[in-house]
Each structure stands twice: as C-alpha cells, then as structure tokens.
Scaffold this motif. Structure first.
Motif, PDB file in Angstrom:
ATOM      1  N   ARG A 488      32.551  27.739   5.564  1.00  0.00           N
ATOM      2  CA  ARG A 488      31.724  27.877   6.766  1.00  0.00           C
ATOM      3  C   ARG A 488      32.062  29.166   7.525  1.00  0.00           C
ATOM      4  N   ARG A 489      33.356  29.421   7.697  1.00  0.00           N
ATOM      5  CA  ARG A 489      33.764  30.617   8.445  1.00  0.00           C
ATOM      6  C   ARG A 489      33.412  31.883   7.664  1.00  0.00           C
ATOM      7  N   MET A 495      27.283  36.658   7.413  1.00  0.00           N
ATOM      8  CA  MET A 495      25.973  36.738   8.057  1.00  0.00           C
ATOM      9  C   MET A 495      26.017  37.549   9.357  1.00  0.00           C
ATOM     10  N   PHE A 496      27.111  37.404  10.147  1.00  0.00           N
ATOM     11  CA  PHE A 496      27.113  37.972  11.497  1.00  0.00           C
ATOM     12  C   PHE A 496      28.202  39.009  11.752  1.00  0.00           C
ATOM     13  N   ALA A 503      28.561  32.946  16.562  1.00  0.00           N
ATOM     14  CA  ALA A 503      27.735  32.194  15.620  1.00  0.00           C
ATOM     15  C   ALA A 503      28.359  30.846  15.291  1.00  0.00           C
ATOM     16  N   GLU A 504      29.684  30.790  15.253  1.00  0.00           N
ATOM     17  CA  GLU A 504      30.364  29.536  14.956  1.00  0.00           C
ATOM     18  C   GLU A 504      30.039  28.479  16.004  1.00  0.00           C
ATOM     19  N   GLY A 582      19.505  39.605  16.327  1.00  0.00           N
ATOM     20  CA  GLY A 582      19.548  41.048  16.139  1.00  0.00           C
ATOM     21  C   GLY A 582      20.805  41.544  15.462  1.00  0.00           C
ATOM     22  N   ARG A 583      21.804  40.677  15.333  1.00  0.00           N
ATOM     23  CA  ARG A 583      23.062  41.081  14.703  1.00  0.00           C
ATOM     24  C   ARG A 583      23.282  40.404  13.360  1.00  0.00           C
ATOM     25  N   ALA A 584      22.257  39.752  12.843  1.00  0.00           N
ATOM     26  CA  ALA A 584      22.390  38.989  11.597  1.00  0.00           C
ATOM     27  C   ALA A 584      22.028  39.834  10.391  1.00  0.00           C
TER      28      ALA A 584
END
Length: 689
Positions: A488-489, A495-496, A503-504, A582-584
């Motif tokens: 997950r991390r 992604m980010f 995001a977490e 916008g940061r993905a």
C-alpha cells in the motif's frame, strides 16, 4: 540514493553511484532484427526517453555511451520457470538489456521506462528479474461495459496490462445469469457464430443523463457486431499478452438452450427447461464442438493461441432463469429418460472429458475450467483420474476462485493438476467501489505456497481498479514481495511521490468504507443492484429504495450511526483526492477514486434523509423541498460520473444511478402533494407496492 519504485518489484536490484543522462543524440539499438514485439519494446522506451533513433540488427559493440542496447543471450543468472520472460538490465555509461527471449526484452524495456526521471536521467543500477508465475493477468467477464468496448478500448486495456508485466487477458465471450432488468434474462454473446444465426444478445438500456436527458440505447455487443476478437488477440500477441476466450457451459447457460431447445436440459416430462444442456443428446456435442471449433479456427490458431476456457462453474438450480416465470427455480441438470439413467457425476465427467478431448484434437494445449462445481460435487479426485486416463491431465488448468476474505485452505496440489489462482481485481463498477487488495494478496500467497503456476483475477475493467491491478502484478511476478501494508505504501509513493503521506490519509478514508467488513457489507445493500435480482419471497420488480429503507428502519439508531460514519470517511476521501490529482502519476485514476467516494457519500446522505423523513413525516415541513436539494446533488453525482468514467461504462452505471433518482423523484412528488393538503399514509409515500 533516492528510492527506485518499480511495479512489479524486481527480483534483484543493485544500485551504482550516479545516474545516466540520455540525450537527444542517444539511440535505441536492438541486436535482433525487427519484430512486432521488439517494435513495441522500442515504443515503450521512446515513450519515456523521447523520440530517439531506433535501429535493429545492431551488434552490441556498436553501442556507445548514452545508448540503449537490447539483445538476446548472456543471462545465466536467470534460472526459474519464468526465465523466458526474464531480463538483465544494466545502467552505467550506457543502458543494456539482455534476455533469453523477446518477451524478456519487452519487459526490460517496460522496466526501463519506469526508471526514467525528469530530464531523461536513469539511476545507475543492475536488475536481474524474472517472474514466479508464468501466467499473470485478468479475466474480463462478459457483462455490461465490456460489451460496449471498442477495439481501441481493448487495446488500451492490453497496454495497461503489458506495462505491468501482466501477460494474460481472458475475455468472456458467452455467459448468462438471470432475470434482472425489464423482465429480461441477462445474457451475453460477444462473438458471432455464423452457423447459429439466432444467437444474438441485443440489449436495451434506459437511463437519465444530466447532459442530454433521457436515453434509450439499443445495441449489440461491439465485439460481436464488429467481429473484433481476432484483432484483439493479434494486438495482445504483439505485446506479449495472451488473449483467449471464456465460453461457459452447463451453468451460466440459458441463451443457447432457450433458442435451440433440442440441446436444452429437459424436465421429467421431456420439456426443454431453457437452462443447461441435455448431456445424453448427440446434438449437444455437435453444436458445442461446432461453436468452439469456429472460435479456434477463426481467432486463435491463426494468431498462435492455444488456450481456451470452458467455464463449468455454478451448475445448480437458480431462480430467474425463466423470463416467463422468474420466481420458478430451474435446474440445469437434464431429467430426460436417458439422463435419468445415469448419475450427474458420471454425466458431468463424461461431458468434460469429451470437450477436452475435442479441444486437444483442434490444437488447444491449455484448457481452463473453474474448480468450484467439481469441489461442490466432490469430484476433484475423480476428475484428476479421468483426465489422467484420457491423457489430458497436463492439458487442463483448474482456476481456483475466491473473492472474499479467508481463502480456501488448499488448492489440492496432491491431485497433480495444474492450478491458477483467481481473486477479484474489481467487478461492480456500476454498484459501489470495493477494495480487493487483501483478497489478491492472500490468494496469490496461497497459490505460491501450493504450487500454482498462474494468477488470473476476475472482474471488469475500470481505471479506478488500477491499484488492484498493481497488486496483482506485484504478487504474481514476485511471490515473496513484502506484506500488504508495504505494498500500500509503495503504491502511494509510486502514484504520488512526495505527496504520498497526504495520499495515505485520503486512501485510508476510502479503504475504511471499501474494504471487506461490516461497514462495507452495510454499504453495499444501499445501492440498487442487489434489488435487480429475483427473490421468490418478495414482489418482483422489487421496491427500491423502499426495501433497503425498510431494512434500515429496523435499527434506526445503528443505521444512522453507520451512515454518518460512511459520510465522514467519503467526504474526507473526496477532499483528499481532489487536492492530490495534480500531483498524481495517473490523474485519471485519482479522478475515479474521487467519484467513487462521491457516489458513496451521496447515497449515504440520501438514505440518512429518508430515515429522518419517514420518522418526521406529517410533523415536519419542507421535506419535499429538502429532497429537491438531494435530487440536485444526485444529478451532480451523475454529471461527475459522466465526466470521469469511460464511455463504455456509462450506460450501465447511469442506469443504476437512475434507479435511485427515479425513486427519490417519486417520493418527492408525494411529499409535495402532502404539503399541499393531500396527505397520504407514510407507507404509501416511502414504499412502492
């Protein structure tokens, strides 16, 4: 050194000091001559590094500093069963990729594309990599959505799979369920069968669109109407993705026996039931062999494909199979005089052996079947023995499917049968988003510990399922990849980047309502889809939103608490994803999560209002006007779905959302009438029928 994040996780990665900067004068050079797979490998590298010169048939010695050279051979480090797709990637003063076969060069190029940083820099490193499972991919069920996918849509799916080193796409071409919408059985055939012209599955979907009003869409599956299967198979092969068909049999089978009753299962009076086959009728085998043979000769063998999935799951009596009497329970097992003289077990095993024998005669080398019906009838041992006697056991793959928590204890490796694992990567794009990470992780870990050779998850295709696809890629490529929390991390860092901590938090809120558990089970029953199914104990069509509202009223305090909890998590997820898009790396995926959170919040707010309105009806003013505001919010949800979801997903998704919109509008009209003096009993206002 900064972190290198690659999906799926490479087997062995060693870092060197420094980075290599690829300039406009760098070249992409291949040792072998040009081929379709290598052309696409070059495209992957150019996608990341820019429009560099590409040449084929170039010896390694001609590669200079800053060049990328990809060639066959020199890979003694690769020794596992997946070495045919393995590669060795080295980044020093130049980039070299070596592999035993072209598939490995393609995957080396895919990894290289992920390593490229802004400015064309690549970290110095050496990767030695090969997969654990030889087959890794997805099954796209023939349901709504996929039946509207164009060739370009299928190409997009294959591109996503290939960039995650997923090498298998199983496409549902025939399957049937039960009566769900407008009294029609849910049936899908997505490949034309010229010898059987009656076999067509025209659909009509009626729904409301905020952008264009009421819609009435009547269509045949695009895959069927444009005869696309061969083109999709070919495109996949050029990207190292095996595309093969799933054509169900016995269970999930109403269209063929209804339209060709001579092969249908019969009742005790010899009347066709329209569900399942008569396994004592020679015409059944003639017809099935003809259909399978057409698919093999037309689409598979010309493209070098020797895989075929024959289904065989869930062969048991169901309600909803008979559109004339949806509440009648219909049995797929034939009860004609000939079939009654033999046991179901014997009939089933004989049918399977005959089908497998025919497929092998036609050149098929890998025959997939679901495991569940054999387990349900206690036939796994007998199946293994019969296949071994017929010389077929090494040709058959059992797909062990399970979509919830707590996977089965065993996939029975002692039987000596090949096994693939089938978790779920996401299916109900029209219903409510669910997280299947735990299901994928646990199923693949089980398979790895008990000798499975592949993983092919079940579902539909929606970009919002991207995280699940990465999870599938991670644990099917590298069975010993870390724990699920680590995945997950890692995914959020991938992604980010530097925004992964934010995001977490947002993803944690979505997971709180999307992971399997009490809250998600409660949430699923708020949406219209479960109420499209026939329940013999309830009127049909079923009352929506009346039926879930009545369930909530049985525990008002508990229901309100859960709804408020869901609303809080969903709103926090929405806000978080909105600020992160916008940061993905893939903004469209985050858009998908945001609209899923919006859908969850909107329905929870609607039911929270309905609970209060039912209790306050007759004592509070302004309920009708308040419901007007909720209808506006519902239209906003539908508009966001139209903006975000792929066009092929929209008709079915909007049809489901229209069901709630229609119910709310009906209740609003009655509330407004009550405000004007026409007071009706609460039961008549909030429930229909």
């Amino acid at each position: 050194m900064d972190e290198v994040v690659v999906f799926p996780e490479p087997k062995d990665l060693k870092r060197y000091d420094g980075v290599l900067t690829v300039t406009g004068g760098s070249r992409i050079l291949f040792g072998p001559e040009e081929s379709p797979v290598l052309r696409h490998a070059a495209s992957e590298v150019r996608r990341a590094l820019g429009n560099l010169e590409v040449r084929f048939g170039v010896p390694e010695g001609e590669a200079g500093p800053g060049d990328v050279w990809l060639g066959l051979g020199g890979c003694r480090e690769l020794s596992g069963r997946g070495k045919a797709e393995g590669y060795v990637l080295d980044v020093r003063d130049r980039i070299t990729v070596r592999a035993p076969e072209e598939a490995g060069l393609f995957y080396g190029a895919v990894t290289l594309a992920q390593l490229v940083r802004p400015g064309g820099t690549v970290p110095g490193l050496r990767i030695v990599d090969e997969p654990d499972f030889v087959r890794r991919g997805i099954f796209v069920e023939n349901k709504w959505g996929m039946d509207l996918m164009s060739l370009e849509n299928w190409k997009d799916v294959i591109d996503v799979l290939s960039r995650l080193k997923l090498n298998t796409l199983d496409i549902g071409v025939y399957g049937c369920w039960c009566v769900q919408y407008e009294g029609q059985v849910t049936e899908f055939l997505t490949v034309p069968l010229p010898n059987y012209p009656l076999l067509r599955t025209e659909k009509t979907i009626r729904y409301y669109s905020p952008s264009s009003g009421w819609k009435h869409l009547t269509y045949l599956p695009v895959l069927f109407e444009e005869d696309l299967l061969g083109d999709i198979v070919k495109y996949g092969r050029e990207r190292n993705v095996l595309v093969y068909p799933h054509f169900n049999s016995l269970g999930h089978n109403t269209l063929i026996p209804r339209l060709y009753p001579e092969v249908s299962a019969k009742d005790e009076e010899g009347e066709p039931t329209g569900y399942g086959y008569c396994l004592s009728e020679p015409g059944t085998y003639k017809m099935v062999f003809s259909m399978y043979g057409h698919i093999i000769k037309s689409y598979l063998l010309p493209n070098g494909v020797r895989h075929f999935h024959i289904g065989m799951d869930e062969v048991y009596p169901v309600v909803g199979a008979d559109p004339r009497d949806p509440k009648r329970r219909v049995d797929p097992w034939c009860r004609c005089d000939r079939c009654r003289g033999r046991s179901r077990d014997e009939l089933f095993l004989d049918y399977v052996v005959k089908l497998c024998s025919y497929l092998v005669e036609q050149g098929i080398e890998h025959i997939s079947m679901w495991h569940d019906q054999f387990a349900r009838q206690g036939l796994l041992e007998a199946l293994s023995e019969r296949l071994e006697e017929a010389g077929l056991r090494d040709k058959v793959v059992l797909h062990w499917w399970h979509y919830g928590l707590a996977p089965p204890e065993s996939i029975r490796p002692e039987l000596g049968m090949r096994a693939w694992m089938t978790p779920m990567h996401g299916y109900f794009f029209w219903w409510v988003y669910g997280s299947y990470l735990r299901n994928i992780h646990d199923m693949l870990k089980l398979g790895a510990s008990q000798g499975a050779e592949g993983a092919e998850s079940y579902g539909a295709y929606d970009p919002a399922f991207h995280r699940e696809l990465c999870c599938l890629a991670e644990y099917s490529w590298r069975n010993d990849a870390g724990d699920l929390e680590g995945f997950r991390r890692k995914y959020l860092r991938y992604m980010f980047g530097e925004a992964s901590r934010e995001a977490e938090e947002a993803m944690g809120h979505l997971e709180a309502v999307a992971e399997h558990g009490e809250l998600h089970s409660f949430l699923r029953l708020l949406f219209p889809y479960p109420y499209t199914y026939v329940n013999p104990k309830k009127p049909y069509p079923r009352d929506y939103p009346g039926e879930p509202l009545r369930n909530l009223l049985s525990d008002v305090e508990g229901s309100e608490g859960k709804l408020r909890t869901i609303i809080g998590h969903a709103r926090a997820a929405e806000e978080g994803f909105s600020s992160l898009k916008g940061r993905a790396r893939f903004p469209e995926v985050v858009d998908g999560w945001e609209v899923e959170a919006l859908r969850i919040r909107t329905f929870a707010e609607e039911f929270l209002f309905l609970l209060r309105a039912f209790r306050e009806y007759g004592r509070a003013e302004g309920l009708g006007e308040e419901l007007e505001g909720l209808l506006e919010a519902h239209d906003h949800l539908m508009a966001e779905v139209e903006r975000v979801k792929k066009p092929y997903l929209l008709p079915q998704t909007l049809r489901e959302l229209t069901t709630m919109r229609r119910g709310l509008a009906r209740i609003r009209r009655k509330l407004l009438s009550a405000a004007e003096g026409e007071v009706l009993p609460a039961e008549e206002v909030f429930f229909d029928g």
